[in-house]
Enzyme design. Structure first.
Site, PDB file in Angstrom:
ATOM      1  N   ASP A  13     -48.668   6.639  63.898  1.00  0.00           N
ATOM      2  CA  ASP A  13     -49.669   6.791  62.829  1.00  0.00           C
ATOM      3  C   ASP A  13     -50.385   5.488  62.485  1.00  0.00           C
ATOM      4  OD1 ASP A  13     -48.875   9.433  62.694  1.00  0.00           O
ATOM      5  OD2 ASP A  13     -47.356   9.023  61.166  1.00  0.00           O
ATOM      6  N   LYS A  16     -54.440   5.330  65.875  1.00  0.00           N
ATOM      7  CA  LYS A  16     -54.843   5.375  67.293  1.00  0.00           C
ATOM      8  C   LYS A  16     -56.071   6.261  67.499  1.00  0.00           C
ATOM      9  CE  LYS A  16     -50.642   6.756  68.234  1.00  0.00           C
ATOM     10  NZ  LYS A  16     -49.951   6.500  66.965  1.00  0.00           N
ATOM     11  N   GLY A  40     -50.385  13.427  65.726  1.00  0.00           N
ATOM     12  CA  GLY A  40     -51.495  13.875  64.879  1.00  0.00           C
ATOM     13  C   GLY A  40     -52.454  12.710  64.794  1.00  0.00           C
ATOM     14  N   HIS A  41     -53.563  12.789  65.488  1.00  0.00           N
ATOM     15  CA  HIS A  41     -54.516  11.676  65.557  1.00  0.00           C
ATOM     16  C   HIS A  41     -55.767  12.039  64.764  1.00  0.00           C
ATOM     17  CE1 HIS A  41     -52.554  10.002  69.487  1.00  0.00           C
ATOM     18  NE2 HIS A  41     -51.710  10.125  68.477  1.00  0.00           N
ATOM     19  N   GLN A 222     -47.425   8.450  69.406  1.00  0.00           N
ATOM     20  CA  GLN A 222     -46.265   7.859  68.725  1.00  0.00           C
ATOM     21  C   GLN A 222     -46.440   6.340  68.675  1.00  0.00           C
ATOM     22  OE1 GLN A 222     -45.370  10.577  71.271  1.00  0.00           O
ATOM     23  NE2 GLN A 222     -45.983  11.653  69.444  1.00  0.00           N
TER      24      GLN A 222
HETATM   25  P1  GDP Z   1     -52.563   8.012  64.684  1.00  0.00           P
HETATM   26  O1  GDP Z   1     -51.480   9.003  64.822  1.00  0.00           O
HETATM   27  O2  GDP Z   1     -52.159   6.654  65.169  1.00  0.00           O
HETATM   28  O3  GDP Z   1     -53.862   8.439  65.280  1.00  0.00           O
HETATM   29  O4  GDP Z   1     -52.811   7.844  63.099  1.00  0.00           O
HETATM   30  P2  GDP Z   1     -52.912   9.042  62.023  1.00  0.00           P
HETATM   31  O5  GDP Z   1     -54.209   9.715  62.185  1.00  0.00           O
HETATM   32  O6  GDP Z   1     -51.693   9.880  62.069  1.00  0.00           O
HETATM   33  O7  GDP Z   1     -52.817   8.224  60.672  1.00  0.00           O
HETATM   34  C1  GDP Z   1     -53.732   7.239  60.336  1.00  0.00           C
HETATM   35  C2  GDP Z   1     -54.360   7.618  58.992  1.00  0.00           C
HETATM   36  O8  GDP Z   1     -55.029   6.502  58.442  1.00  0.00           O
HETATM   37  C3  GDP Z   1     -55.416   8.700  59.091  1.00  0.00           C
HETATM   38  O9  GDP Z   1     -55.419   9.454  57.929  1.00  0.00           O
HETATM   39  C4  GDP Z   1     -56.710   7.907  59.249  1.00  0.00           C
HETATM   40  O10 GDP Z   1     -57.850   8.621  58.793  1.00  0.00           O
HETATM   41  C5  GDP Z   1     -56.434   6.752  58.344  1.00  0.00           C
HETATM   42  N1  GDP Z   1     -57.064   5.471  58.720  1.00  0.00           N
HETATM   43  C6  GDP Z   1     -57.287   4.945  59.950  1.00  0.00           C
HETATM   44  N2  GDP Z   1     -57.779   3.697  59.856  1.00  0.00           N
HETATM   45  C7  GDP Z   1     -57.873   3.423  58.541  1.00  0.00           C
HETATM   46  C8  GDP Z   1     -58.283   2.255  57.804  1.00  0.00           C
HETATM   47  O11 GDP Z   1     -58.635   1.210  58.335  1.00  0.00           O
HETATM   48  N3  GDP Z   1     -58.225   2.345  56.432  1.00  0.00           N
HETATM   49  C9  GDP Z   1     -57.806   3.476  55.797  1.00  0.00           C
HETATM   50  N4  GDP Z   1     -57.779   3.460  54.460  1.00  0.00           N
HETATM   51  N5  GDP Z   1     -57.412   4.577  56.460  1.00  0.00           N
HETATM   52  C10 GDP Z   1     -57.426   4.541  57.811  1.00  0.00           C
HETATM   53  P1  IMO Z   2     -48.615   9.900  66.345  1.00  0.00           P
HETATM   54  O1  IMO Z   2     -49.102  10.009  67.782  1.00  0.00           O
HETATM   55  C1  IMO Z   2     -45.277   9.312  63.610  1.00  0.00           C
HETATM   56  C2  IMO Z   2     -41.382  10.871  64.861  1.00  0.00           C
HETATM   57  C3  IMO Z   2     -40.836  12.032  64.044  1.00  0.00           C
HETATM   58  C4  IMO Z   2     -39.357  11.799  64.204  1.00  0.00           C
HETATM   59  C5  IMO Z   2     -39.238  11.286  65.645  1.00  0.00           C
HETATM   60  C6  IMO Z   2     -38.893  12.355  66.662  1.00  0.00           C
HETATM   61  O2  IMO Z   2     -49.381  10.717  65.396  1.00  0.00           O
HETATM   62  O3  IMO Z   2     -48.480   8.472  65.957  1.00  0.00           O
HETATM   63  P2  IMO Z   2     -40.156  14.434  67.742  1.00  0.00           P
HETATM   64  O4  IMO Z   2     -40.936  15.538  67.122  1.00  0.00           O
HETATM   65  O5  IMO Z   2     -40.936  13.617  68.710  1.00  0.00           O
HETATM   66  O6  IMO Z   2     -38.855  14.899  68.296  1.00  0.00           O
HETATM   67  O7  IMO Z   2     -39.764  13.468  66.513  1.00  0.00           O
HETATM   68  O8  IMO Z   2     -40.505  10.740  65.957  1.00  0.00           O
HETATM   69  N1  IMO Z   2     -42.745  11.099  65.405  1.00  0.00           N
HETATM   70  C7  IMO Z   2     -43.842  10.526  64.917  1.00  0.00           C
HETATM   71  N2  IMO Z   2     -44.020   9.737  63.832  1.00  0.00           N
HETATM   72  N3  IMO Z   2     -46.318   9.614  64.411  1.00  0.00           N
HETATM   73  C8  IMO Z   2     -46.161  10.371  65.523  1.00  0.00           C
HETATM   74  O9  IMO Z   2     -47.154  10.589  66.400  1.00  0.00           O
HETATM   75  C9  IMO Z   2     -44.882  10.903  65.782  1.00  0.00           C
HETATM   76  N4  IMO Z   2     -44.381  11.702  66.755  1.00  0.00           N
HETATM   77  C10 IMO Z   2     -43.082  11.797  66.509  1.00  0.00           C
HETATM   78  O10 IMO Z   2     -41.239  11.956  62.711  1.00  0.00           O
HETATM   79  O11 IMO Z   2     -38.937  10.754  63.354  1.00  0.00           O
HETATM   80 MG    MG Z   3     -50.422  10.374  63.658  1.00  0.00          MG
END
Ligand code: GDP
Ligand code: IMO
Ligand code: MG
Length: 428
Positions: A13, A16, A40-41, A222
């Site tokens: 998270d 990415k 979840g991107h 991840q």
């Molecule tokens: P990913 O899994 O690495 O793609 O990241 P996620 O989408 O799960 O989580 C990142 C969260 O931070 C999302 O809700 C994005 O919209 C938000 N986000 C990304 N970059 C920024 C930033 O620079 N500032 C803020 N405030 N939010 C951001």
């Molecule tokens: P993105 O790509 C954050 C965590 C789960 C759990 C562990 C194992 O959005 O960054 P799994 O379902 O893979 O067996 O879970 O890994 N986890 C993540 N945490 N971002 C993710 O993906 C994750 N994918 C798995 O919360 O602790």
């Molecule tokens: Mg994510």
């Protein structure tokens, strides 16, 4: 040409999806190489937020080819919903999306296995997203799994039944019965849909593209600290989340790897169980959670929050050979007078180190912090690097000096536009 790779350096998270979407226009192909619907991107642009789980984050650019690589575990049901959501927003992904025939298939029974196995772990549960990731990778490594290419075989149904029989026995071992209800029909409907799409030998597609001078970006899922080998085992996911995973997950030889973008938050989060040395269990952690909207994009769970952790970032940079850093979400820290950075750990033996011990789970690992002044300016309003406050520049320089890698992108908001590029950064 080389394959550039974007890798999360923390526990996922990091942002990415946002950065892949920003970088995508300079690439011809964006490819996912591991993970599945546990990811979840999030992408935000033109006032709309999109969350992708299995589809690569280059999908909003029609001229870019998007590949779901062989290292991915694909849930056809989730996939079909994702495609429908894109369609509802006017994006037809059927032409620029390609799926490896070697990608592993997540069956409804894999999700049930995930659930019963987590339940059996009780207090020691991983905190899995329950998307069937672990059981599907187990079947892959156990050489009994089904792959996307199998759906083209006449006897697919029989192969499915054979695997289901194994799953039935395992579910019974856990004291449950295997009941899938409507999931099974939904699975076969989604498989029918999958058959209509571009199922390819993606390793050839990628290597031919490389030969023809195309630019490829591999999108990690991840984070490095969730890697099955080097992460905080057993509280990890079941795939190789590191750069090495892009080689096996796409069929790319190591010598074809180019830039490695290492992405991290200006603080740190984790969702699910497992050690987190800099976790803040107080109101400061809560303040970061609220300001950063730190709730899971896949499960909605509150994310655990803490200060940035340099020993673990150094470790991730080492394992991935990171060439450029992307720092995300510094705008979230606006309200703090003081920002803390963990530079070392004090181990229970009293030893002070900036290396990760064998297990972070050990009781009594104490983070040692350096305090830096906060910037107290809303970074989200800033449109050029020249306008960044001095205290924030000092924060970045401090991290660069410690990590010995330049920060080439500073993200200051969720929107595509809130992205500042730093050219010619010198690390001292
Ligand atoms: P990913 O899994 O690495 O793609 O990241 P996620 O989408 O799960 O989580 C990142 C969260 O931070 C999302 O809700 C994005 O919209 C938000 N986000 C990304 N970059 C920024 C930033 O620079 N500032 C803020 N405030 N939010 C951001
Ligand atoms: P993105 O790509 C954050 C965590 C789960 C759990 C562990 C194992 O959005 O960054 P799994 O379902 O893979 O067996 O879970 O890994 N986890 C993540 N945490 N971002 C993710 O993906 C994750 N994918 C798995 O919360 O602790
Ligand atoms: Mg994510």
């Amino acid at each position: 040409m080389a394959v550039d790779i974007l890798i999360g350096l923390q526990w996922g998270d990091e942002g990415k999806g946002k950065i892949v979407d920003v970088l995508a226009p300079t690439y011809d192909i964006v490819a996912r190489f591991q993970g599945g619907p546990n990811a979840g991107h999030t992408l935000e642009f033109e006032g709309t937020k999109h969350v992708l789980h299995q589809i690569p984050s280059g999908i909003f650019h029609p001229s870019i080819q998007n590949i779901i690589g062989n290292g991915v575990v694909l849930d056809p049901i989730v996939f079909r919903i994702e495609m429908q959501k894109l369609q509802d927003r006017g994006v037809d992904a059927t032409q620029n999306l390609f799926i490896s025939k070697k990608a592993a298939l997540i069956l409804p029974s894999h999700k049930l296995l995930d659930k019963v196995s987590e339940e059996a772990l009780g207090k020691g549960k991983i905190g899995s997203t329950l998307k069937g990731i672990g059981p599907t990778y187990q079947d892959k490594i156990g050489r009994v799994g089904l792959r996307v290419g199998d759906i083209l075989a006449d006897d697919f149904k029989e192969r499915y039944e054979k695997l289901l029989d194994r799953h039935r026995k395992t579910v019974e071992f856990y004291g449950h019965t295997l009941e899938l209800g409507e999931q099974e029909q939904a699975f076969f409907d989604a498989v029918d849909y999958l058959r209509t799409l571009k199922l390819v030998d993606s390793e050839y597609m990628i290597n031919n593209a490389l030969k023809n001078g195309k630019r490829i970006l591999a999108e990690g899922a991840q984070g490095s600290l969730l890697d099955v080998d080097f992460g905080t085992y057993p509280y990890v996911t079941s795939s190789t989340t590191l750069v090495a995973g892009a080689c096996t997950g796409l069929g790319v030889a190591p010598r074809h790897i180019g830039e490695v973008y290492g992405i991290f938050k200006a603080y740190c989060t984790r969702v699910g169980s497992g050690p987190f040395p800099t976790e803040l269990l107080d109101e400061v952690g809560e303040q970061i959670r609220q300001a950063g909207r730190e709730f899971g994009s896949t499960t909605g769970r509150p994310r655990r929050c803490g200060w940035v952790d340099l020993p673990s970032l150094k470790y991730s940079i080492m394992l991935n050979g990171v060439t450029q850093l992307n720092m995300m979400k510094a705008d979230v820290l606006t309200d703090f007078d003081v920002i803390k950075v963990c530079t070392h750990y004090r181990l229970p033996s009293g030893e002070i180190t900036d290396q990760l011990p064998h297990s972070l789970e050990e009781e009594g690992i104490e983070p040692i912090y350096q305090e830096l002044p906060g910037w107290r300016v809303d970074l989200n309003q800033i449109e050029a690097v020249e306008a960044l406050p001095e205290a924030f520049n000092k924060y970045m320089s401090f991290l660069e000096e410690q990590l010995q890698v330049p920060i080439t992108i500073a993200s200051v908001g969720p929107d595509r536009k809130s992205t500042l590029r730093r050219e010619n950064v010198k690390v001292v």
